[in-house]
Scaffold this motif. Structure first.
Motif, PDB file in Angstrom:
ATOM      1  N   PHE A 142       0.808  -1.209   0.000  1.00 41.60           N
ATOM      2  CA  PHE A 142       0.000   0.000   0.000  1.00 41.60           C
ATOM      3  C   PHE A 142       0.846   1.267   0.000  1.00 41.60           C
ATOM      4  O   PHE A 142       0.308   2.352  -0.006  1.00 41.60           O
ATOM      5  CB  PHE A 142      -0.933   0.009   1.216  1.00 41.60           C
ATOM      6  N   MET A 143       2.157   1.119   0.066  1.00 41.76           N
ATOM      7  CA  MET A 143       3.050   2.276   0.110  1.00 41.76           C
ATOM      8  C   MET A 143       3.535   2.609  -1.297  1.00 41.76           C
ATOM      9  O   MET A 143       4.232   1.814  -1.911  1.00 41.76           O
ATOM     10  CB  MET A 143       4.252   1.980   1.013  1.00 41.76           C
ATOM     11  N   ASN A 144       3.151   3.762  -1.782  1.00 43.13           N
ATOM     12  CA  ASN A 144       3.569   4.184  -3.117  1.00 43.13           C
ATOM     13  C   ASN A 144       4.844   5.015  -3.079  1.00 43.13           C
ATOM     14  O   ASN A 144       5.493   5.200  -4.090  1.00 43.13           O
ATOM     15  CB  ASN A 144       2.445   4.986  -3.784  1.00 43.13           C
ATOM     16  N   ASN A 145       5.193   5.512  -1.923  1.00 39.67           N
ATOM     17  CA  ASN A 145       6.366   6.355  -1.750  1.00 39.67           C
ATOM     18  C   ASN A 145       7.563   5.472  -1.373  1.00 39.67           C
ATOM     19  O   ASN A 145       7.526   4.781  -0.360  1.00 39.67           O
ATOM     20  CB  ASN A 145       6.077   7.385  -0.653  1.00 39.67           C
ATOM     21  N   ASP A 146       8.617   5.505  -2.184  1.00 38.39           N
ATOM     22  CA  ASP A 146       9.781   4.654  -1.931  1.00 38.39           C
ATOM     23  C   ASP A 146      10.512   5.034  -0.653  1.00 38.39           C
ATOM     24  O   ASP A 146      11.040   4.169   0.044  1.00 38.39           O
ATOM     25  CB  ASP A 146      10.746   4.700  -3.119  1.00 38.39           C
TER      26      ASP A 146
END
Length: 180
Positions: A142-146
């Motif tokens: 669910f994490m789109n930010n690296d």
């Protein structure tokens, strides 16, 4: 980044509480059921240390809440267990517009130079490795930010180190008791 002793102590307390809750249920069960109970209580103990402040801890809490609601409520007492268990994780969205636009951009690109090919391979490798991280870290998909993914991964690693250190010290203490 090493886990602190207070973190280890808190994990051990929570884990013991989970095992005590499970004890009557697992006395006459198979080894695989016992292993599942130990892992489930360790996961909830580890997630409860973070009190739902990280994505991976919320994902673990939600996963275990579906498997054993009573255990989660007992171990998360005083941490707003209901809100953590019922909190929805964001859905991964992929818009058609973005997909179409990226396909058009790829079609426009013609032959690449050697340095561009190397850079493209490096990007592909990084993308594959971050996808691997997303699959390993609870809630990572669910994490789109690296950057957030890496921070969550580091925090998850520290928590896993705590779990392993506590379990090692328990095994060492048990082995020392057997040798006497």
């Amino acid at each position: 980044m090493q886990p602190t002793s207070s973190m280890k102590e808190e994990f051990l307390k929570k884990w013991q509480m989970g095992l005590q809750i499970y004890r009557p249920l697992i006395d006459n069960t198979s080894v695989s059921e016992r292993r599942k109970a130990i892992k489930l209580s360790a996961d909830v103990a580890m997630a409860s240390l973070r009190r739902g402040t990280t994505c991976w801890s919320r994902a673990l809490i939600q996963k275990t809440a579906t498997e054993d609601n009573f255990l989660v409520r007992q171990m998360l007492s005083g941490i707003k267990a209901e809100t953590l268990m019922n909190k929805k994780l964001p859905k991964v969205m992929c818009h058609r517009k973005i997909v179409r636009r990226s396909k058009k951009i790829l079609m426009r690109r013609k032959s690449k130079s050697v340095s561009e090919e190397i850079a493209a391979k490096a990007r592909k490798l990084v993308k594959r490795k971050t996808q691997g991280l997303r699959n390993v870290v609870p809630g990572g998909e669910f994490m789109n930010n690296d950057v957030l993914l890496i921070q969550e991964t580091l925090d998850y690693i520290v928590s896993l180190q705590t779990q392993v250190n506590v379990m090692r010290s328990i095994v060492d203490a048990a082995e020392a008791g057997i040798e006497r």
